[in-house]
Design a protein around this motif. Sequence first.
Motif, PDB file in Angstrom:
ATOM      1  N   THR A  55       0.837  -1.195   0.000  1.00 32.74           N
ATOM      2  CA  THR A  55       0.000   0.000   0.000  1.00 32.74           C
ATOM      3  C   THR A  55       0.874   1.248   0.000  1.00 32.74           C
ATOM      4  OG1 THR A  55      -0.149   0.161   2.420  1.00 32.74           O
ATOM      5  CG2 THR A  55      -1.796  -1.211   1.307  1.00 32.74           C
ATOM      6  N   ASP A  56       0.256   2.354  -0.360  1.00 36.31           N
ATOM      7  CA  ASP A  56       0.994   3.609  -0.359  1.00 36.31           C
ATOM      8  C   ASP A  56       0.039   4.742  -0.053  1.00 36.31           C
ATOM      9  OD1 ASP A  56       3.697   4.795  -2.543  1.00 36.31           O
ATOM     10  OD2 ASP A  56       3.087   5.366  -0.510  1.00 36.31           O
ATOM     11  N   LYS A  57       0.615   5.874   0.393  1.00 35.45           N
ATOM     12  CA  LYS A  57      -0.202   7.002   0.777  1.00 35.45           C
ATOM     13  C   LYS A  57      -0.599   7.839  -0.416  1.00 35.45           C
ATOM     14  CE  LYS A  57       1.986   7.426   5.310  1.00 35.45           C
ATOM     15  NZ  LYS A  57       2.767   8.316   6.223  1.00 35.45           N
ATOM     16  N   GLY A  58      -1.748   8.477  -0.284  1.00 30.42           N
ATOM     17  CA  GLY A  58      -2.196   9.429  -1.273  1.00 30.42           C
ATOM     18  C   GLY A  58      -2.077  10.840  -0.747  1.00 30.42           C
ATOM     19  N   GLU A  59      -2.863  11.707  -1.315  1.00 25.48           N
ATOM     20  CA  GLU A  59      -2.799  13.143  -1.015  1.00 25.48           C
ATOM     21  C   GLU A  59      -3.250  13.485   0.403  1.00 25.48           C
ATOM     22  OE1 GLU A  59      -5.436  15.223  -3.589  1.00 25.48           O
ATOM     23  OE2 GLU A  59      -5.059  17.199  -2.724  1.00 25.48           O
ATOM     24  N   VAL A  60      -4.248  12.744   0.931  1.00 25.06           N
ATOM     25  CA  VAL A  60      -4.843  13.107   2.225  1.00 25.06           C
ATOM     26  C   VAL A  60      -4.862  11.897   3.143  1.00 25.06           C
ATOM     27  CG1 VAL A  60      -6.181  15.078   1.437  1.00 25.06           C
ATOM     28  CG2 VAL A  60      -7.135  12.782   1.201  1.00 25.06           C
ATOM     29  N   SER A  61      -3.710  11.333   3.454  1.00 30.36           N
ATOM     30  CA  SER A  61      -3.632  10.086   4.202  1.00 30.36           C
ATOM     31  C   SER A  61      -3.636  10.255   5.723  1.00 30.36           C
ATOM     32  CB  SER A  61      -2.388   9.313   3.784  1.00 30.36           C
ATOM     33  OG  SER A  61      -1.228  10.094   4.047  1.00 30.36           O
ATOM     34  N   ASP A  62      -3.399  11.443   6.221  1.00 33.25           N
ATOM     35  CA  ASP A  62      -3.328  11.630   7.671  1.00 33.25           C
ATOM     36  C   ASP A  62      -4.647  11.252   8.330  1.00 33.25           C
ATOM     37  OD1 ASP A  62      -1.201  14.613   7.720  1.00 33.25           O
ATOM     38  OD2 ASP A  62      -0.761  12.479   7.476  1.00 33.25           O
ATOM     39  N   GLY A  63      -4.566  10.449   9.393  1.00 36.50           N
ATOM     40  CA  GLY A  63      -5.754  10.038  10.124  1.00 36.50           C
ATOM     41  C   GLY A  63      -6.392   8.771   9.587  1.00 36.50           C
ATOM     42  N   TYR A  64      -5.808   8.210   8.532  1.00 34.67           N
ATOM     43  CA  TYR A  64      -6.337   6.997   7.901  1.00 34.67           C
ATOM     44  C   TYR A  64      -5.250   5.925   7.805  1.00 34.67           C
ATOM     45  CZ  TYR A  64      -9.873  10.250   6.048  1.00 34.67           C
ATOM     46  OH  TYR A  64     -10.851  11.202   5.899  1.00 34.67           O
ATOM     47  N   SER A  65      -5.672   4.685   7.926  1.00 34.87           N
ATOM     48  CA  SER A  65      -4.789   3.566   7.639  1.00 34.87           C
ATOM     49  C   SER A  65      -5.542   2.568   6.776  1.00 34.87           C
ATOM     50  CB  SER A  65      -4.303   2.898   8.930  1.00 34.87           C
ATOM     51  OG  SER A  65      -5.398   2.340   9.640  1.00 34.87           O
ATOM     52  N   VAL A  66      -4.806   1.725   6.081  1.00 33.80           N
ATOM     53  CA  VAL A  66      -5.429   0.744   5.196  1.00 33.80           C
ATOM     54  C   VAL A  66      -4.759  -0.606   5.381  1.00 33.80           C
ATOM     55  CG1 VAL A  66      -6.236   2.347   3.408  1.00 33.80           C
ATOM     56  CG2 VAL A  66      -3.904   1.419   3.305  1.00 33.80           C
ATOM     57  N   SER A  67      -5.467  -1.627   4.952  1.00 27.67           N
ATOM     58  CA  SER A  67      -4.883  -2.959   4.938  1.00 27.67           C
ATOM     59  C   SER A  67      -5.458  -3.740   3.781  1.00 27.67           C
ATOM     60  CB  SER A  67      -5.145  -3.691   6.253  1.00 27.67           C
ATOM     61  OG  SER A  67      -6.522  -3.966   6.419  1.00 27.67           O
ATOM     62  N   ARG A  68      -4.609  -4.577   3.212  1.00 27.10           N
ATOM     63  CA  ARG A  68      -5.049  -5.448   2.132  1.00 27.10           C
ATOM     64  C   ARG A  68      -4.381  -6.808   2.334  1.00 27.10           C
ATOM     65  NH1 ARG A  68      -4.578  -4.420  -4.306  1.00 27.10           N
ATOM     66  NH2 ARG A  68      -6.090  -6.013  -4.977  1.00 27.10           N
ATOM     67  N   SER A  69      -5.130  -7.691   2.946  1.00 37.10           N
ATOM     68  CA  SER A  69      -4.623  -9.036   3.242  1.00 37.10           C
ATOM     69  C   SER A  69      -5.020 -10.038   2.166  1.00 37.10           C
ATOM     70  CB  SER A  69      -5.127  -9.505   4.601  1.00 37.10           C
ATOM     71  OG  SER A  69      -6.540  -9.513   4.615  1.00 37.10           O
ATOM     72  N   LYS A  70      -5.988  -9.666   1.345  1.00 42.88           N
ATOM     73  CA  LYS A  70      -6.428 -10.513   0.236  1.00 42.88           C
ATOM     74  C   LYS A  70      -6.626  -9.634  -0.990  1.00 42.88           C
ATOM     75  CE  LYS A  70     -10.087 -11.965   2.409  1.00 42.88           C
ATOM     76  NZ  LYS A  70     -11.346 -12.710   2.712  1.00 42.88           N
ATOM     77  N   THR A  71      -6.484 -10.210  -2.157  1.00 38.95           N
ATOM     78  CA  THR A  71      -6.657  -9.443  -3.388  1.00 38.95           C
ATOM     79  C   THR A  71      -8.001  -8.734  -3.420  1.00 38.95           C
ATOM     80  OG1 THR A  71      -5.244 -10.935  -4.652  1.00 38.95           O
ATOM     81  CG2 THR A  71      -6.788  -9.587  -5.907  1.00 38.95           C
ATOM     82  N   GLU A  72      -9.034  -9.397  -2.932  1.00 38.07           N
ATOM     83  CA  GLU A  72     -10.377  -8.881  -3.102  1.00 38.07           C
ATOM     84  C   GLU A  72     -10.823  -7.850  -2.075  1.00 38.07           C
ATOM     85  OE1 GLU A  72      -9.426 -12.031  -2.751  1.00 38.07           O
ATOM     86  OE2 GLU A  72     -10.826 -13.200  -1.518  1.00 38.07           O
ATOM     87  N   ASP A  73     -10.086  -7.696  -0.977  1.00 36.85           N
ATOM     88  CA  ASP A  73     -10.539  -6.805   0.087  1.00 36.85           C
ATOM     89  C   ASP A  73      -9.532  -5.703   0.402  1.00 36.85           C
ATOM     90  OD1 ASP A  73     -12.024  -9.577   1.863  1.00 36.85           O
ATOM     91  OD2 ASP A  73     -12.994  -8.078   0.576  1.00 36.85           O
ATOM     92  N   PHE A  74     -10.060  -4.487   0.544  1.00 40.36           N
ATOM     93  CA  PHE A  74      -9.223  -3.339   0.884  1.00 40.36           C
ATOM     94  C   PHE A  74      -9.970  -2.566   1.968  1.00 40.36           C
ATOM     95  CE2 PHE A  74      -5.811  -0.657   0.641  1.00 40.36           C
ATOM     96  CZ  PHE A  74      -5.925   0.524  -0.077  1.00 40.36           C
ATOM     97  N   LEU A  75      -9.383  -2.501   3.150  1.00 38.29           N
ATOM     98  CA  LEU A  75     -10.040  -1.887   4.291  1.00 38.29           C
ATOM     99  C   LEU A  75      -9.466  -0.503   4.566  1.00 38.29           C
ATOM    100  CD1 LEU A  75     -10.100  -4.909   6.778  1.00 38.29           C
ATOM    101  CD2 LEU A  75     -11.812  -4.270   5.057  1.00 38.29           C
ATOM    102  N   LEU A  76     -10.336   0.426   4.864  1.00 31.99           N
ATOM    103  CA  LEU A  76      -9.931   1.784   5.256  1.00 31.99           C
ATOM    104  C   LEU A  76     -10.359   1.990   6.697  1.00 31.99           C
ATOM    105  CD1 LEU A  76      -8.881   4.671   4.413  1.00 31.99           C
ATOM    106  CD2 LEU A  76     -11.292   5.218   3.969  1.00 31.99           C
ATOM    107  N   THR A  77      -9.410   2.348   7.559  1.00 38.28           N
ATOM    108  CA  THR A  77      -9.703   2.528   8.976  1.00 38.28           C
ATOM    109  C   THR A  77      -9.408   3.952   9.414  1.00 38.28           C
ATOM    110  OG1 THR A  77      -9.252   0.211   9.501  1.00 38.28           O
ATOM    111  CG2 THR A  77      -9.143   1.778  11.316  1.00 38.28           C
ATOM    112  N   LEU A  78     -10.391   4.512  10.104  1.00 42.83           N
ATOM    113  CA  LEU A  78     -10.196   5.777  10.792  1.00 42.83           C
ATOM    114  C   LEU A  78      -9.994   5.408  12.251  1.00 42.83           C
ATOM    115  CD1 LEU A  78     -12.121   6.188   8.242  1.00 42.83           C
ATOM    116  CD2 LEU A  78     -12.874   8.275   9.383  1.00 42.83           C
ATOM    117  N   GLU A  79      -8.797   5.570  12.742  1.00 43.96           N
ATOM    118  CA  GLU A  79      -8.467   5.093  14.085  1.00 43.96           C
ATOM    119  C   GLU A  79      -9.268   5.827  15.159  1.00 43.96           C
ATOM    120  OE1 GLU A  79      -6.724   2.512  14.590  1.00 43.96           O
ATOM    121  OE2 GLU A  79      -5.703   2.250  12.666  1.00 43.96           O
ATOM    122  N   SER A  80      -9.453   7.122  14.956  1.00 41.21           N
ATOM    123  CA  SER A  80     -10.198   7.962  15.905  1.00 41.21           C
ATOM    124  C   SER A  80     -10.893   9.045  15.076  1.00 41.21           C
ATOM    125  CB  SER A  80      -9.252   8.579  16.924  1.00 41.21           C
ATOM    126  OG  SER A  80      -9.956   9.423  17.813  1.00 41.21           O
TER     127      SER A  80
END
Lengths: 118, 111
Positions: A55-80
């Motif tokens: 994964t890599d960051k885009g223009e507005v990545s602060d406050g967000y994290s992502v994970s991709r453990s499988k080809t088909e799923d991409f999760l976006l998490t707002l920690e707080s």
Amino acid sequence: DAGITQSPRHKVTETGTPVTLRCHQTENHRYMYWYRQDPGHGLRLIHYSYGVKDTDKGEVSDGYSVSRSKTEDFLLTLESATSSQTSVYFCAISDLAGQGPLSGNTIYFGEGSWLTVV
Amino acid sequence: SQQGEEDPQALSIQEGENATMNCSYKTSINNLQWYRQNSGRGLVHLILIRSNEREKHSGRLRVTLDTSKKSSSLLITASRAADTASYFCAASNSGNTPLVFGKGTRLSVIA
């Protein structure tokens, strides 16, 4: 329509709580993206993935994290979650078409997830 | 990454008229794409024009690309009320670089 499913489609959450948005694709495309869309700003890239666990960051990545453990799923998490993260979030997928300098990467978008942080 | 900037921000026309939207970008590209977004929906790909092409047609859509001016235009002929939407361009200089979108042109076609 490309096989892209976003969940949840609508969510209201309180400031400070964690939130995870899920994007699921059935197209086996290599690339996946998270954009947010806000009035006056258009679409802005948050994070993207070019493969499982890549994964890599885009223009507005602060406050967000992502994970991709499988080809088909991409999760976006707002920690707080914060009120400034109230937005419409779009997942998108693409795959390379062609080779070299004339290659193209048409993007297919999901239907969006409306997130309100109160 | 590249960013396309659309012009005008908003356009209102009568049904049957032609609608022209413009896009400018800053550096060399491999291709430029146009997308459409209906209210409350995701973006939908309309057309891709490569850097070695000058004009491309798809139904009532005509896209031109002028690499010397770093600009593109999208023409919708004989517009219909159903063409009411926002239109975005995105310029790409690499097949594996994420597309960066501008703020779009909001087109209103009045019946």
